[in-house]
Design a protein around this motif. Structure first.
Motif, PDB file in Angstrom:
ATOM      1  N   ASN A 157      11.977   2.287  14.368  1.00  0.00           N
ATOM      2  CA  ASN A 157      12.150   2.299  15.820  1.00  0.00           C
ATOM      3  C   ASN A 157      13.573   1.881  16.195  1.00  0.00           C
ATOM      4  O   ASN A 157      13.953   0.725  15.989  1.00  0.00           O
ATOM      5  CB  ASN A 157      11.129   1.358  16.458  1.00  0.00           C
ATOM      6  N   ASN A 213       7.572  10.509   8.334  1.00  0.00           N
ATOM      7  CA  ASN A 213       8.530  10.350   9.438  1.00  0.00           C
ATOM      8  C   ASN A 213       9.830  11.088   9.142  1.00  0.00           C
ATOM      9  O   ASN A 213      10.411  11.712  10.025  1.00  0.00           O
ATOM     10  CB  ASN A 213       8.820   8.864   9.689  1.00  0.00           C
ATOM     11  N   TYR A 230       4.115   7.315   4.622  1.00  0.00           N
ATOM     12  CA  TYR A 230       4.487   7.306   6.051  1.00  0.00           C
ATOM     13  C   TYR A 230       6.000   7.477   6.208  1.00  0.00           C
ATOM     14  O   TYR A 230       6.455   8.131   7.147  1.00  0.00           O
ATOM     15  CB  TYR A 230       4.042   6.000   6.720  1.00  0.00           C
ATOM     16  N   LEU A 231       6.777   6.894   5.305  1.00  0.00           N
ATOM     17  CA  LEU A 231       8.231   7.032   5.386  1.00  0.00           C
ATOM     18  C   LEU A 231       8.632   8.495   5.208  1.00  0.00           C
ATOM     19  O   LEU A 231       9.452   9.021   5.952  1.00  0.00           O
ATOM     20  CB  LEU A 231       8.912   6.150   4.322  1.00  0.00           C
ATOM     21  N   THR A 251      10.139  -4.111  10.627  1.00  0.00           N
ATOM     22  CA  THR A 251      10.140  -3.442   9.319  1.00  0.00           C
ATOM     23  C   THR A 251      11.571  -3.313   8.800  1.00  0.00           C
ATOM     24  O   THR A 251      11.824  -3.463   7.601  1.00  0.00           O
ATOM     25  CB  THR A 251       9.461  -2.056   9.399  1.00  0.00           C
ATOM     26  N   GLU A 286       0.817  -1.202   0.000  1.00  0.00           N
ATOM     27  CA  GLU A 286       0.000   0.000   0.000  1.00  0.00           C
ATOM     28  C   GLU A 286       0.862   1.268   0.000  1.00  0.00           C
ATOM     29  O   GLU A 286       1.883   1.314   0.672  1.00  0.00           O
ATOM     30  CB  GLU A 286      -0.883  -0.021   1.247  1.00  0.00           C
ATOM     31  N   VAL A 341       6.808   3.864  16.118  1.00  0.00           N
ATOM     32  CA  VAL A 341       6.196   4.259  14.839  1.00  0.00           C
ATOM     33  C   VAL A 341       6.065   3.022  13.951  1.00  0.00           C
ATOM     34  O   VAL A 341       6.790   2.040  14.126  1.00  0.00           O
ATOM     35  CB  VAL A 341       7.020   5.343  14.098  1.00  0.00           C
ATOM     36  N   PHE A 342       5.145   3.107  13.029  1.00  0.00           N
ATOM     37  CA  PHE A 342       4.943   1.980  12.106  1.00  0.00           C
ATOM     38  C   PHE A 342       4.690   2.523  10.699  1.00  0.00           C
ATOM     39  O   PHE A 342       3.555   2.597  10.239  1.00  0.00           O
ATOM     40  CB  PHE A 342       3.768   1.106  12.586  1.00  0.00           C
ATOM     41  N   PRO A 343       5.767   2.931   9.997  1.00  0.00           N
ATOM     42  CA  PRO A 343       5.547   3.388   8.621  1.00  0.00           C
ATOM     43  C   PRO A 343       5.357   2.210   7.666  1.00  0.00           C
ATOM     44  O   PRO A 343       4.810   2.360   6.586  1.00  0.00           O
ATOM     45  CB  PRO A 343       6.834   4.142   8.303  1.00  0.00           C
ATOM     46  N   TYR A 344       5.839   1.050   8.081  1.00  0.00           N
ATOM     47  CA  TYR A 344       5.947  -0.161   7.253  1.00  0.00           C
ATOM     48  C   TYR A 344       6.660   0.218   5.946  1.00  0.00           C
ATOM     49  O   TYR A 344       7.676   0.896   5.997  1.00  0.00           O
ATOM     50  CB  TYR A 344       4.574  -0.801   7.045  1.00  0.00           C
ATOM     51  N   VAL A 345       6.160  -0.194   4.807  1.00  0.00           N
ATOM     52  CA  VAL A 345       6.861   0.164   3.567  1.00  0.00           C
ATOM     53  C   VAL A 345       6.026   1.138   2.740  1.00  0.00           C
ATOM     54  O   VAL A 345       6.173   1.221   1.530  1.00  0.00           O
ATOM     55  CB  VAL A 345       7.234  -1.098   2.745  1.00  0.00           C
ATOM     56  N   ASP A 346       5.143   1.865   3.426  1.00  0.00           N
ATOM     57  CA  ASP A 346       4.300   2.855   2.755  1.00  0.00           C
ATOM     58  C   ASP A 346       5.106   4.147   2.603  1.00  0.00           C
ATOM     59  O   ASP A 346       5.487   4.776   3.594  1.00  0.00           O
ATOM     60  CB  ASP A 346       3.036   3.083   3.600  1.00  0.00           C
ATOM     61  N   ILE A 347       5.336   4.539   1.378  1.00  0.00           N
ATOM     62  CA  ILE A 347       6.207   5.690   1.084  1.00  0.00           C
ATOM     63  C   ILE A 347       5.695   6.977   1.738  1.00  0.00           C
ATOM     64  O   ILE A 347       6.486   7.814   2.185  1.00  0.00           O
ATOM     65  CB  ILE A 347       6.402   5.861  -0.462  1.00  0.00           C
ATOM     66  N   ALA A 361       0.556   1.936  15.237  1.00  0.00           N
ATOM     67  CA  ALA A 361       1.282   0.731  14.804  1.00  0.00           C
ATOM     68  C   ALA A 361       0.448  -0.223  13.936  1.00  0.00           C
ATOM     69  O   ALA A 361       0.676  -1.424  13.933  1.00  0.00           O
ATOM     70  CB  ALA A 361       1.858  -0.020  16.003  1.00  0.00           C
TER      71      ALA A 361
END
Lengths: 149, 281
Positions: A95, B56, B52-53, A71, A5, B44-50, B114
């Motif tokens: 983190n 941050n 959110y990255l 991640t 996503e 934080v939890f951006p995961y791999v979503d550009i 998260a």
């Protein structure tokens, strides 16, 4: 990295993957001031429950990943050497150890905010449970994290 | 179509929508999830979503979340802008500001929560058509209606192509995973006997999962006709409550998008681009 996503291009794929048919479940228990159990499943709105549960689950997954943000591990495995391009910004994006170490202080503050209880100590326990004859049986327990004044 | 009457309708719908948004913001306040109530979360939890990255990387989340006064000011601005839109629905500047503030709030909730939940997407997207007036509003509102249909149709298609609907244990696995923590913490739960009955009848739970899957698929009809929009509105309510009781997740905030099904402007045909340009002059 295709197929993931990228907000606002949302993916509506919840529960589309085959669910694992397990017999053992993880359930968290929050105990404050030695005796008060904070029941996150009732008495709170869905939004409060989200902030009580979801960061805690992520903290558990960090602990289970040798205190490394999953991640980071995921990106390292996908990007291999190219991860070095991201590494200098890692502390801002994900983190690091200071964020991880501060988690329990924040969790105590947030439980205080939503429960209205002044907390002197807090313990989060993970229970492994299974169902047997309409009863939920605890197989094992371990302390995830503790906070003391 | 009379542009003035269309703009009057736009303003009425705008007031109704932002009235609901204001109530949902008050619900967040009561839930202790307004930015100033989050107590400066750390993970934080951006995961791999550009998005959110980048968010941050910008340092904005740290500024908003770490200082109580800034967080409180942010929340007040969000509420005041929402009230201002209810009073002055035709002032598009307020809508632009609200959209920016809510976008930050949306990112903050998912980043520090998260998990990238989808329930607030409705509130994030529904202000967009109100950035326009006249026929342009009608185009944007129509586009949002298609997005509403798409989210259900997309859920259906993911399940269809990933073959989860062929898994005879899918329904019971979802139910147990989400309900067991509730039964463990609260054995006297009023729903307990029903849940234990369902645990004993997994085929029935699987049938419910498949019914939900098919109900999501029905939304595809909406791409071809507006005749069944009211039916689709009620189906979305059934799905929301089904999800609440089967998966312990109640995405009621998302239902705000249902306004696009209730006010589908069925009697209005969209003009050609040229006509729209002439009438908006």
């Amino acid at each position: 990295m295709r197929g993931y996503e990228a907000t606002p291009f949302f993916v509506w794929a919840m529960y589309s993957e085959k669910e694992p048919d397990t017999t053992e479940y993880d359930v968290q228990k929050i105990i404050v001031n030695d005796s008060i159990v904070i029941n996150t499943t009732t008495g709170f709105t869905p939004s409060t429950r989200f902030f009580l549960s979801s960061p805690l689950w992520y903290y558990i997954s960090i602990k289970n990943n040798n205190n490394v943000d999953p991640t980071i591990s995921f990106l390292q495995s996908k990007l291999k050497q190219r991860y070095s391009l991201i590494e200098p910004y890692q502390h801002k994006l994900f983190n690091d150890s200071s964020r991880i170490n501060e988690f329990v202080d924040w969790y105590k503050r947030y439980v205080e905010e939503v429960s209205g209880i002044t907390i002197h100590n807090l313990k989060v326990i993970n229970n492994k449970v299974h169902i047997d004859d309409r009863k939920i049986i605890t197989d094992s327990s371990f302390i995830i994290t503790e906070w003391k004044q | 179509m009379n542009i003035e009457s269309l703009n009057q309708q736009r303003n009425n719908i705008c007031r109704l929508v932002f009235g609901c948004i204001f109530l949902l913001l008050m619900y967040d306040l009561l839930s202790h999830t307004a930015v100033h109530q989050l107590q400066s979360p750390t993970l934080v939890f951006p995961y791999v979503d550009i998005t959110y990255l980048l968010f941050n990387a910008s340092g904005i989340p740290g500024i908003l979340i770490s200082h109580y006064a800034v967080a409180l000011l942010f929340d007040l601005l969000l509420y005041i802008t929402c009230i201002a839109i209810i009073i002055y629905p035709s002032k598009k500047n307020f809508i632009t500001v609200f959209l920016m503030l809510y976008f930050f709030y949306f990112l903050l909730c998912n980043d520090y929560g998260a998990h990238h939940i989808h329930s607030k997407i409705g509130i994030l997207l529904i202000p967009i058509p109100f950035l326009f007036s006249g026929y342009n509003f009608l185009y944007a509102w129509n586009a949002l209606r298609y997005f509403t249909l798409f989210l259900y149709a997309d859920s259906f298609l993911w399940k269809l192509f990933r073959n989860s609907w062929l898994n005879s244990r899918q329904g019971i696995a979802i139910l147990k995973e989400n309900v067991i923590p509730i039964l463990y913490a609260h054995p006297d739960n009023k729903m307990a006997s029903l849940y234990y009955y369902l645990f004993d009848h997994p085929a029935f739970v699987d049938a419910l999962y498949k019914v939900g899957f098919l109900l999501e698929g029905i939304f595809i009809i909406g791409f071809f006709t507006k005749r069944f929009d009211v039916t689709l509105f009620f189906i979305s309510l059934i799905l929301a409550f089904g999800f609440k009781y089967m998966a312990d997740a109640f995405a009621f905030e998302l239902l705000i998008l249902n306004f696009t099904l209730l006010f589908a402007f069925k009697n209005y045909s969209l003009p050609s681009k040229q006509q729209a340009l002439i009438s908006s002059r």
